[in-house]
Design a protein around this motif. Structure first.
Motif, PDB file in Angstrom:
ATOM      1  N   HIS A 133      87.147  32.418  33.093  1.00 33.56           N
ATOM      2  CA  HIS A 133      88.480  32.143  32.560  1.00 33.56           C
ATOM      3  C   HIS A 133      89.467  32.361  33.696  1.00 33.56           C
ATOM      4  O   HIS A 133      89.463  33.408  34.328  1.00 33.56           O
ATOM      5  N   SER A 134      90.300  31.353  33.976  1.00 38.67           N
ATOM      6  CA  SER A 134      91.297  31.493  35.039  1.00 38.67           C
ATOM      7  C   SER A 134      92.668  31.054  34.535  1.00 38.67           C
ATOM      8  O   SER A 134      92.773  30.278  33.585  1.00 38.67           O
ATOM      9  N   LEU A 135      93.690  31.557  35.196  1.00 41.63           N
ATOM     10  CA  LEU A 135      95.075  31.165  34.952  1.00 41.63           C
ATOM     11  C   LEU A 135      95.623  30.648  36.271  1.00 41.63           C
ATOM     12  O   LEU A 135      95.464  31.297  37.309  1.00 41.63           O
TER      13      LEU A 135
ATOM     14  N   VAL B 169      83.733  22.636  30.807  1.00 42.77           N
ATOM     15  CA  VAL B 169      85.081  23.122  31.078  1.00 42.77           C
ATOM     16  C   VAL B 169      86.054  22.702  29.986  1.00 42.77           C
ATOM     17  O   VAL B 169      85.904  21.651  29.370  1.00 42.77           O
ATOM     18  N   ARG B 170      87.071  23.553  29.764  1.00 44.63           N
ATOM     19  CA  ARG B 170      88.129  23.228  28.805  1.00 44.63           C
ATOM     20  C   ARG B 170      89.395  23.994  29.158  1.00 44.63           C
ATOM     21  O   ARG B 170      89.363  24.981  29.890  1.00 44.63           O
TER      22      ARG B 170
ATOM     23  N   PHE C  10      77.085  18.201  41.135  1.00 48.10           N
ATOM     24  CA  PHE C  10      78.435  17.676  41.298  1.00 48.10           C
ATOM     25  C   PHE C  10      79.346  18.737  41.917  1.00 48.10           C
ATOM     26  O   PHE C  10      79.171  19.923  41.673  1.00 48.10           O
ATOM     27  N   ALA C  11      80.327  18.274  42.692  1.00 45.01           N
ATOM     28  CA  ALA C  11      81.442  19.139  43.090  1.00 45.01           C
ATOM     29  C   ALA C  11      82.487  19.026  41.989  1.00 45.01           C
ATOM     30  O   ALA C  11      82.614  17.981  41.340  1.00 45.01           O
ATOM     31  N   HIS C  12      83.237  20.095  41.775  1.00 43.96           N
ATOM     32  CA  HIS C  12      84.188  20.141  40.668  1.00 43.96           C
ATOM     33  C   HIS C  12      85.523  20.714  41.151  1.00 43.96           C
ATOM     34  O   HIS C  12      85.571  21.615  41.985  1.00 43.96           O
ATOM     35  N   GLY C  13      86.615  20.174  40.590  1.00 45.96           N
ATOM     36  CA  GLY C  13      87.940  20.706  40.881  1.00 45.96           C
ATOM     37  C   GLY C  13      88.922  20.315  39.799  1.00 45.96           C
ATOM     38  O   GLY C  13      88.651  19.432  38.993  1.00 45.96           O
ATOM     39  N   PHE C  14      90.080  21.003  39.795  1.00 46.23           N
ATOM     40  CA  PHE C  14      91.123  20.642  38.833  1.00 46.23           C
ATOM     41  C   PHE C  14      92.497  20.901  39.424  1.00 46.23           C
ATOM     42  O   PHE C  14      92.670  21.736  40.309  1.00 46.23           O
ATOM     43  N   TYR C  15      93.470  20.136  38.908  1.00 47.39           N
ATOM     44  CA  TYR C  15      94.872  20.211  39.330  1.00 47.39           C
ATOM     45  C   TYR C  15      95.726  20.504  38.101  1.00 47.39           C
ATOM     46  O   TYR C  15      95.594  19.829  37.072  1.00 47.39           O
TER      47      TYR C  15
ATOM     48  N   GLU D 256      95.523  27.786  31.412  1.00 50.22           N
ATOM     49  CA  GLU D 256      94.360  28.657  31.298  1.00 50.22           C
ATOM     50  C   GLU D 256      93.145  27.758  31.179  1.00 50.22           C
ATOM     51  O   GLU D 256      93.086  26.872  30.327  1.00 50.22           O
ATOM     52  N   PHE D 257      92.191  27.989  32.055  1.00 47.69           N
ATOM     53  CA  PHE D 257      91.018  27.144  32.225  1.00 47.69           C
ATOM     54  C   PHE D 257      89.784  27.999  31.942  1.00 47.69           C
ATOM     55  O   PHE D 257      89.631  29.073  32.517  1.00 47.69           O
ATOM     56  N   GLN D 258      88.938  27.542  31.030  1.00 38.81           N
ATOM     57  CA  GLN D 258      87.739  28.302  30.673  1.00 38.81           C
ATOM     58  C   GLN D 258      86.519  27.416  30.839  1.00 38.81           C
ATOM     59  O   GLN D 258      86.568  26.222  30.545  1.00 38.81           O
TER      60      GLN D 258
END
Length: 182
Positions: free
Chosen positions: A49-51, A72-73, A115-120, A127-129
């Motif tokens: 879980h990240s913010l 991811v969500r 796979f490589a993974h990332g988000f913006y 909040e990303f879980q």
């Protein structure tokens, strides 16, 4: 739960059935039997879980020796989430796929191992879980630069402004030089 294969068919967008009324809502976020039927036989061993604040970009991350599949969500805010196929034996090797995930749409993305993974972060903060199929292994982590022109990822940057990235992510490899899966 609805399962939609994206343009890279191993990456799957999950949309839960949401039951809501004036009291709030209820939704099932995971069911092992349905997940296996639509995404494969994987077991999850770690939840994270990240913010992150607006304009933060995390990625593109992966592990080689102990590759992680990630479900991811976003539970608050909105992100643009990206998966890049690093499997050299795959017909979609070197291609990427992205989806907008938010607390509002309640969608999830299955990013399989390889796979490589990332988000913006598009919203003020997010909040990303995510669930992982293997444990985080700091000695086995790799990063590909988010802005590599060979990948040409359209990150949906707000107002075209460059994102804020960590020093580690800024020093990521170019795709052509990066270690990949066979």
């Amino acid at each position: 739960m609805q399962f939609e294969k994206l343009k890279i068919p191993d990456v799957v967008l999950l949309t839960p059935k949401v039951f809501g009324d004036e009291r709030g809502f209820f939704m099932e976020t995971f069911r092992q039997s349905e997940f296996e039927q639509h995404c494969g036989n994987y077991a999850f061993v770690q939840d994270n879980h990240s913010l992150s604040a607006h304009g933060i970009l995390r990625g593109l991350h992966y592990q080689l020796e102990k590759p992680q599949g990630k479900l991811v969500r976003v539970t608050r805010g909105e992100v643009f989430d990206v998966a890049v196929d690093l499997r050299q034996s795959s017909p979609t090797f070197g291609q990427w796929v992205g989806a907008t995930l938010s607390a509002e749409n309640k969608q999830m993305l299955w990013v399989p191992p390889g796979f490589a993974h990332g988000f913006y972060v598009i919203s003020d903060e997010a909040e990303f879980q995510y669930k992982c199929t293997d444990y985080y292994n700091p000695g086995d982590e790799y990063c590909i630069r988010w802005d590599d022109s060979a990948l040409a990822i359209d990150w949906l940057l707000v107002d075209g402004k460059a994102p804020q990235v960590s020093e580690k992510d800024e020093q990521g490899s170019l795709f052509i030089e990066a270690k990949k899966f066979s």
